[in-house]
Scaffold this motif. Structure first.
Motif, PDB file in Angstrom:
ATOM      1  N   GLY A 228      -7.814   6.990 -15.275  1.00 19.13           N
ATOM      2  CA  GLY A 228      -8.298   6.696 -16.617  1.00 19.13           C
ATOM      3  C   GLY A 228      -7.232   6.761 -17.688  1.00 19.13           C
ATOM      4  N   VAL A 229      -5.970   6.550 -17.311  1.00 20.07           N
ATOM      5  CA  VAL A 229      -4.865   6.605 -18.265  1.00 20.07           C
ATOM      6  C   VAL A 229      -4.699   5.234 -18.926  1.00 20.07           C
ATOM      7  N   PRO A 230      -4.658   5.178 -20.251  1.00 19.37           N
ATOM      8  CA  PRO A 230      -4.479   3.877 -20.913  1.00 19.37           C
ATOM      9  C   PRO A 230      -3.074   3.330 -20.704  1.00 19.37           C
ATOM     10  N   ALA A 231      -2.961   2.030 -20.645  1.00 22.36           N
ATOM     11  CA  ALA A 231      -1.657   1.393 -20.431  1.00 22.36           C
ATOM     12  C   ALA A 231      -0.663   1.751 -21.520  1.00 22.36           C
ATOM     13  N   SER A 232      -1.156   2.026 -22.716  1.00 21.35           N
ATOM     14  CA  SER A 232      -0.271   2.347 -23.833  1.00 21.35           C
ATOM     15  C   SER A 232       0.457   3.675 -23.648  1.00 21.35           C
ATOM     16  N   ASP A 242      13.187  -7.733  -9.945  1.00 20.34           N
ATOM     17  CA  ASP A 242      11.962  -8.301  -9.388  1.00 20.34           C
ATOM     18  C   ASP A 242      10.748  -7.414  -9.669  1.00 20.34           C
ATOM     19  N   ASP A 243      10.960  -6.087  -9.723  1.00 19.15           N
ATOM     20  CA  ASP A 243       9.846  -5.192 -10.066  1.00 19.15           C
ATOM     21  C   ASP A 243       9.360  -5.470 -11.478  1.00 19.15           C
ATOM     22  N   ILE A 244      10.308  -5.606 -12.397  1.00 18.75           N
ATOM     23  CA  ILE A 244       9.956  -5.856 -13.795  1.00 18.75           C
ATOM     24  C   ILE A 244       9.267  -7.212 -13.934  1.00 18.75           C
ATOM     25  N   ALA A 245       9.791  -8.218 -13.235  1.00 26.15           N
ATOM     26  CA  ALA A 245       9.165  -9.546 -13.284  1.00 26.15           C
ATOM     27  C   ALA A 245       7.738  -9.488 -12.741  1.00 26.15           C
ATOM     28  N   TYR A 246       7.546  -8.724 -11.684  1.00 24.71           N
ATOM     29  CA  TYR A 246       6.213  -8.595 -11.076  1.00 24.71           C
ATOM     30  C   TYR A 246       5.232  -7.946 -12.046  1.00 24.71           C
ATOM     31  N   TRP A 247       5.611  -6.824 -12.623  1.00 26.48           N
ATOM     32  CA  TRP A 247       4.701  -6.094 -13.515  1.00 26.48           C
ATOM     33  C   TRP A 247       4.405  -6.879 -14.785  1.00 26.48           C
ATOM     34  N   THR A 248       5.436  -7.499 -15.376  1.00 29.56           N
ATOM     35  CA  THR A 248       5.207  -8.232 -16.622  1.00 29.56           C
ATOM     36  C   THR A 248       4.380  -9.489 -16.393  1.00 29.56           C
ATOM     37  N   SER A 253      -0.744  -8.095 -20.093  1.00 33.18           N
ATOM     38  CA  SER A 253      -1.433  -7.586 -21.272  1.00 33.18           C
ATOM     39  C   SER A 253      -1.803  -6.113 -21.161  1.00 33.18           C
ATOM     40  N   SER A 254      -1.364  -5.473 -20.077  1.00 36.82           N
ATOM     41  CA  SER A 254      -1.711  -4.065 -19.914  1.00 36.82           C
ATOM     42  C   SER A 254      -0.466  -3.265 -19.522  1.00 36.82           C
ATOM     43  N   PHE A 255      -0.385  -2.840 -18.280  1.00 37.56           N
ATOM     44  CA  PHE A 255       0.685  -1.936 -17.873  1.00 37.56           C
ATOM     45  C   PHE A 255       2.062  -2.608 -17.830  1.00 37.56           C
ATOM     46  N   GLY A 256       2.091  -3.912 -17.737  1.00 40.09           N
ATOM     47  CA  GLY A 256       3.382  -4.591 -17.733  1.00 40.09           C
ATOM     48  C   GLY A 256       4.009  -4.722 -19.096  1.00 40.09           C
ATOM     49  N   ALA A 257       3.201  -4.550 -20.148  1.00 36.23           N
ATOM     50  CA  ALA A 257       3.693  -4.800 -21.506  1.00 36.23           C
ATOM     51  C   ALA A 257       4.772  -3.813 -21.928  1.00 36.23           C
ATOM     52  N   GLN A 258       4.786  -2.612 -21.343  1.00 39.34           N
ATOM     53  CA  GLN A 258       5.783  -1.606 -21.704  1.00 39.34           C
ATOM     54  C   GLN A 258       6.767  -1.346 -20.568  1.00 39.34           C
ATOM     55  N   SER A 259       6.933  -2.317 -19.673  1.00 34.28           N
ATOM     56  CA  SER A 259       7.894  -2.154 -18.580  1.00 34.28           C
ATOM     57  C   SER A 259       9.297  -1.941 -19.132  1.00 34.28           C
ATOM     58  N   VAL A 260      10.043  -1.084 -18.471  1.00 32.71           N
ATOM     59  CA  VAL A 260      11.392  -0.730 -18.917  1.00 32.71           C
ATOM     60  C   VAL A 260      12.408  -1.223 -17.892  1.00 32.71           C
ATOM     61  N   MET A 261      13.294  -2.111 -18.325  1.00 36.64           N
ATOM     62  CA  MET A 261      14.376  -2.571 -17.461  1.00 36.64           C
ATOM     63  C   MET A 261      15.522  -1.578 -17.532  1.00 36.64           C
ATOM     64  N   LEU A 262      15.713  -0.840 -16.451  1.00 37.19           N
ATOM     65  CA  LEU A 262      16.835   0.091 -16.373  1.00 37.19           C
ATOM     66  C   LEU A 262      18.112  -0.677 -16.101  1.00 37.19           C
ATOM     67  N   MET A 263      19.164  -0.330 -16.812  1.00 32.22           N
ATOM     68  CA  MET A 263      20.459  -0.986 -16.661  1.00 32.22           C
ATOM     69  C   MET A 263      21.488   0.030 -16.192  1.00 32.22           C
ATOM     70  N   GLU A 264      22.546  -0.459 -15.573  1.00 36.00           N
ATOM     71  CA  GLU A 264      23.588   0.458 -15.119  1.00 36.00           C
ATOM     72  C   GLU A 264      24.945  -0.240 -15.150  1.00 36.00           C
ATOM     73  N   CYS A 265      25.924   0.449 -15.695  1.00 34.24           N
ATOM     74  CA  CYS A 265      27.317   0.009 -15.695  1.00 34.24           C
ATOM     75  C   CYS A 265      28.204   1.240 -15.634  1.00 34.24           C
ATOM     76  N   ASP A 266      29.381   1.099 -15.080  1.00 36.75           N
ATOM     77  CA  ASP A 266      30.354   2.181 -15.082  1.00 36.75           C
ATOM     78  C   ASP A 266      31.220   2.068 -16.330  1.00 36.75           C
ATOM     79  N   GLY A 267      31.165   3.123 -17.170  1.00 33.50           N
ATOM     80  CA  GLY A 267      32.012   3.148 -18.357  1.00 33.50           C
ATOM     81  C   GLY A 267      31.794   1.931 -19.225  1.00 33.50           C
TER      82      GLY A 267
END
Length: 445
Positions: A228-232, A242-248, A253-267
């Motif tokens: 019963g947790v709201p998507a917000s 691909d995970d982010i593309a799938y959820w969005t 209009s619900s749980f995909g709307a706040q998907s977070v794309m994690l990024m990574e780079c060295d320095g």
């Protein structure tokens, strides 16, 4: 007569570390402000979504355990992270990676070691000690029998006990007697019971469990729906595009709307940053609102090595309209040696633990991040309550001055706004009796 009705603050404990870090800072206006907050007996610490518990409070508690999550809750983290892995029988559990049980639990000292993908091998010559134990090696019932321990292993070990005694010297085993492992669903229940929000990260999944990859993606969402947790209140995260593309796409209009794309780079890897810059239009087209680069992608030392400053990438990602989270504060150990990986773009400036607050201030004030993952969320909680007092929430902000965008962390009149909020808080403390029945507004990242 203006009457303010304010919910009573939930109890938050920031402890002594914040004071230690402030004392270690070089003299500056920031240090003066933080010192004033330390000495202000009337300043109440409140829960803030700006403070995100990274694996709980994993600086001193075994990560992804009930004890670590409970500590993060006490420290005022408004959002707490569960990294999601899959067991052999298809259940979701909180672990940083599918195959890290040999470093984060006591599995090698139990009969379940026989089920590990790769058994313990002692160090020999130039070959370090090794093992590989995965959540997909175990059923949920077997997983539950393990104890969480501090993340670490001794590569020079010749015995299992030596291998397991690999906690870094700047952490502690004081709270690691037997950390309680939790399922994803149990983490949801715990956070819900304390009014916290959620940021599950689906870890790379080999498919060795009974779930398919798509089923794992779906089940993460389904467990919030079932609770019963709201998507917000949920920020799904992944390093896998691909995970982010799938959820969005599936949950636009619900749980995909706040998907977070994690990024990574060295320095300050300019090639890597350029690659991410090229992907920003695609992320926007998918409907992604949040991105989360590591700190060193957002902050660097200035040319004179006399201060921190935003990187060009930080300016680009903000100008592209994204809301920015970052990781991970308080994960580098003592900063006297330059700070390591998370400070790789500013190591020539970083030289004391007090720089933690300088880094945090540039992230918050100059870059304009909306949330910070931290291994010790009390540090971020203290900073946010001191510099951006939000105990009365955005409602108070609007009541004080409706012409100000309360969500704009980079507003030109930011300092004036904070002074107004300070005045409002002082008025509230003097004149208003808190009402426990009032709902407490929260600023969400």
């Amino acid at each position: 007569v203006l009457t303010l009705v304010v919910a009573s603050a939930r109890r938050v404990e920031v402890g002594a570390r914040a004071g230690y870090l402030v004392d270690d800072m070089e003299d500056s206006p920031l240090k003066e402000r933080l010192t004033q907050c330390l000495e202000d007996d009337d300043l109440e610490m409140d829960v803030t979504d700006f403070s995100i518990g990274h694996r709980g409070a994993s600086l001193q508690f075994p990560e992804h355990t009930r004890e670590s999550y409970s500590a993060a809750i006490r420290m005022g983290a408004g959002i707490v992270e569960c990294d999601v892995a899959v067991t052999k029988d298809g259940e979701l559990v909180c672990r940083h990676s599918e195959c890290d049980l040999h470093m984060t639990t006591n599995i090698l000292a139990t009969p379940l070691a026989a089920k590990c993908s790769e058994p313990f091998t002692p160090a020999s010559g130039n070959n370090p000690a090794s093992a590989r134990c995965c959540t997909t090696d175990l059923t949920l019932a077997e997983f539950r029998t393990l104890c969480g321990m501090m993340d670490g292993a001794d590569p020079s070990a010749t015995t299992v006990s030596e291998y397991m005694a690999g906690t870094p010297s700047w952490r502690t085993d004081l709270f690691a007697t037997c950390g309680t492992l939790v399922t994803h669903a149990e983490s949801i229940a715990l956070m819900s019971a304390h009014g916290r929000k959620f940021t599950p990260e689906l870890k790379s999944y080999s498919g060795a469990g009974s779930l398919s990859y798509e089923q794992a993606r779906q089940k993460v969402v389904q467990e919030y729906v079932a609770a019963g947790v709201p998507a917000s209140s949920v920020w799904l995260q992944s390093f896998v595009e691909d995970d982010i593309a799938y959820w969005t796409s599936r949950y636009a209009s619900s749980f995909g709307a706040q998907s977070v794309m994690l990024m990574e780079c060295d320095g300050l890897d300019t090639e890597c940053s350029s690659e991410w810059e090229a992907k920003l239009p695609t992320l926007r087209a998918w409907g992604v609102q949040y991105v989360a680069p590591p700190m060193q992608m957002l902050v660097r030392a200035n040319a004179a090595n006399t201060a921190y400053e935003p990187t060009p990438f930080a300016h680009t990602v903000k100008a592209s309209g994204f809301r920015v989270l970052t990781w991970t504060l308080e994960r580098s150990g003592p900063l006297a040696g330059g700070g390591g990986w998370y400070y790789s773009s500013s190591s020539e400036y970083t030289d004391n633990d007090g720089d933690t607050f300088e880094m945090l201030h540039v992230l918050a004030h100059d870059v304009g991040v909306v949330g910070v993952f931290s291994d010790w969320p009390a540090t971020v909680t203290f900073y946010q309550n001191c510099m951006h007092p939000i105990a009365l929430g955005d409602a108070l902000c609007a009541m004080i001055d409706r012409s100000v965008d309360c969500h704009d962390d980079n507003a030109d009149d930011d300092a004036a706004l904070r002074r107004q909020i300070d005045d409002g808080l002082a008025y509230q403390r003097r004149n208003v009796k808190p009402s426990s029945g009032a709902a407490e507004p929260q600023r969400a990242p």
